[in-house]
Design an enzyme around this catalytic site. Sequence first.
Site, PDB file in Angstrom:
ATOM      1  N   ASP A   5      79.430  22.367  22.130  1.00 20.76           N
ATOM      2  CA  ASP A   5      78.171  22.744  22.936  1.00 20.76           C
ATOM      3  C   ASP A   5      77.637  23.725  21.926  1.00 20.76           C
ATOM      4  O   ASP A   5      77.492  24.096  20.620  1.00 20.76           O
ATOM      5  CB  ASP A   5      78.506  23.588  24.457  1.00 20.76           C
ATOM      6  CG  ASP A   5      79.542  24.389  24.167  1.00 20.76           C
ATOM      7  OD1 ASP A   5      79.899  25.166  22.526  1.00 20.76           O
ATOM      8  OD2 ASP A   5      79.703  25.902  24.653  1.00 20.76           O
ATOM      9  N   ASN A  39      84.133  31.565  34.952  1.00 23.35           N
ATOM     10  CA  ASN A  39      83.984  31.438  36.499  1.00 23.35           C
ATOM     11  C   ASN A  39      84.811  29.362  36.379  1.00 23.35           C
ATOM     12  O   ASN A  39      84.181  28.352  37.673  1.00 23.35           O
ATOM     13  CB  ASN A  39      82.808  30.525  36.746  1.00 23.35           C
ATOM     14  CG  ASN A  39      81.958  30.333  35.280  1.00 23.35           C
ATOM     15  OD1 ASN A  39      82.201  29.384  34.343  1.00 23.35           O
ATOM     16  ND2 ASN A  39      80.259  29.758  35.810  1.00 23.35           N
ATOM     17  N   HIS A  66      85.000  27.259  33.535  1.00 22.13           N
ATOM     18  CA  HIS A  66      83.237  26.512  32.785  1.00 22.13           C
ATOM     19  C   HIS A  66      84.051  25.703  31.910  1.00 22.13           C
ATOM     20  O   HIS A  66      84.958  26.666  30.950  1.00 22.13           O
ATOM     21  CB  HIS A  66      81.869  26.700  32.291  1.00 22.13           C
ATOM     22  CG  HIS A  66      81.946  27.646  31.337  1.00 22.13           C
ATOM     23  ND1 HIS A  66      81.444  28.484  31.577  1.00 22.13           N
ATOM     24  CD2 HIS A  66      82.204  27.753  29.935  1.00 22.13           C
ATOM     25  CE1 HIS A  66      80.927  29.683  30.533  1.00 22.13           C
ATOM     26  NE2 HIS A  66      82.059  28.795  29.367  1.00 22.13           N
ATOM     27  N   GLU A 104      79.320  24.316  33.717  1.00 17.77           N
ATOM     28  CA  GLU A 104      79.236  24.970  34.835  1.00 17.77           C
ATOM     29  C   GLU A 104      79.629  24.478  36.338  1.00 17.77           C
ATOM     30  O   GLU A 104      79.066  23.250  36.160  1.00 17.77           O
ATOM     31  CB  GLU A 104      77.471  25.707  35.215  1.00 17.77           C
ATOM     32  CG  GLU A 104      77.032  26.286  33.360  1.00 17.77           C
ATOM     33  CD  GLU A 104      77.833  27.824  33.625  1.00 17.77           C
ATOM     34  OE1 GLU A 104      79.447  27.989  33.798  1.00 17.77           O
ATOM     35  OE2 GLU A 104      77.016  29.023  33.042  1.00 17.77           O
TER      36      GLU A 104
HETATM   37  C1  GLP Z   1      81.579  30.468  26.407  1.00 14.85           C
HETATM   38  C2  GLP Z   1      81.156  28.803  25.793  1.00 14.85           C
HETATM   39  C3  GLP Z   1      82.606  27.782  25.814  1.00 14.85           C
HETATM   40  C4  GLP Z   1      84.507  28.763  26.351  1.00 14.85           C
HETATM   41  C5  GLP Z   1      84.036  30.447  26.500  1.00 14.85           C
HETATM   42  C6  GLP Z   1      84.416  31.100  27.013  1.00 14.85           C
HETATM   43  O1  GLP Z   1      80.341  30.330  27.385  1.00 14.85           O
HETATM   44  N1  GLP Z   1      80.562  28.051  25.717  1.00 14.85           N
HETATM   45  O2  GLP Z   1      82.986  26.640  25.228  1.00 14.85           O
HETATM   46  O3  GLP Z   1      85.310  28.692  26.044  1.00 14.85           O
HETATM   47  O4  GLP Z   1      82.559  29.929  27.757  1.00 14.85           O
HETATM   48  O5  GLP Z   1      84.285  31.981  26.060  1.00 14.85           O
HETATM   49  P1  GLP Z   1      85.078  33.608  25.522  1.00 14.85           P
HETATM   50  O6  GLP Z   1      86.178  32.214  25.028  1.00 14.85           O
HETATM   51  O7  GLP Z   1      84.086  33.907  25.258  1.00 14.85           O
HETATM   52  O8  GLP Z   1      85.999  33.965  26.385  1.00 14.85           O
END
Ligand code: GLP
Length: 261
Positions: free
Chosen positions: A67, A136, A138, A143
Amino acid sequence: MEVIIRATLDACTSIAATIVAKHLRERKCPVLGLATGSTPERLYAELIAMFRRGEISFGGCTTFNLDEYVGLDASHPQSYHYDMRTKLFDHVDLEPSRTHLLDGCSTDLRAECRDYEQRISTAGGIHLQILGIGANGHIGFNEPFGSLSSRTWVKILSRRTLEDNARYFQDRNDVPRQVITMGVGTILKAAHCLVMAFGRQKAEAVCQMIEGPVTARCPASALQLHRRTTVILDEPAACLLQHRADFEWIERNKLPWQRYD
Ligand code: GLP
């Protein structure tokens, strides 16, 4: 789902690195799906260390990132382009032309989505998709309440994710509200999904992903329909699981070739 729980981040990282290394060694042209965020940072550091020790090579490897934020160009320090360059690409022998990321600054985002799907398909599909999970539920930037069969698309961030990701930006108003992401359906097409989750703040989402119903309320729960998903958790992320004894039973009874450590 295969659920592996370990006491330390080092132990979790070591198992994840073993899985990635296996793909790199056993496939001539491995195709990796990569994630950003804080979760895979230790894994990338370990892969760099393994590369420097001569234990793995990314030669012949193709990568696709999950992403990107809409409106941040590749030189923006909060862009996922920048994140991947600094945390992995600049330190290993990946051929730059084989590292694919979505262009959040494309003047035609829908064409960019279609083209990305095409590029994944031309590469022969993703062999191993690395994933984190949002608090949440995702995955990528898919989302809650979005389609569970979506392909690469443009999404609007939830308020929860905006708040969670604000820590990376100087001002929370700087967090883009729109993002471009592989869809849940794109992720489900990967041959093997490797999800990592660390910390108590992920425990609810982890529990919903593994033990909850398959529901768009928790996009990661769609992975229950995937034929090969491995989940690696530290203790705090696993603390709400009700069926931990079952996961540990399975691990204890694995054949040697089914084990990662
Ligand atoms: C982000 C990314 C995801 C990631 C998730 C968790 O927003 N878009 O690909 O896996 O949220 O993030 P983190 O690893 O910093 O907790």
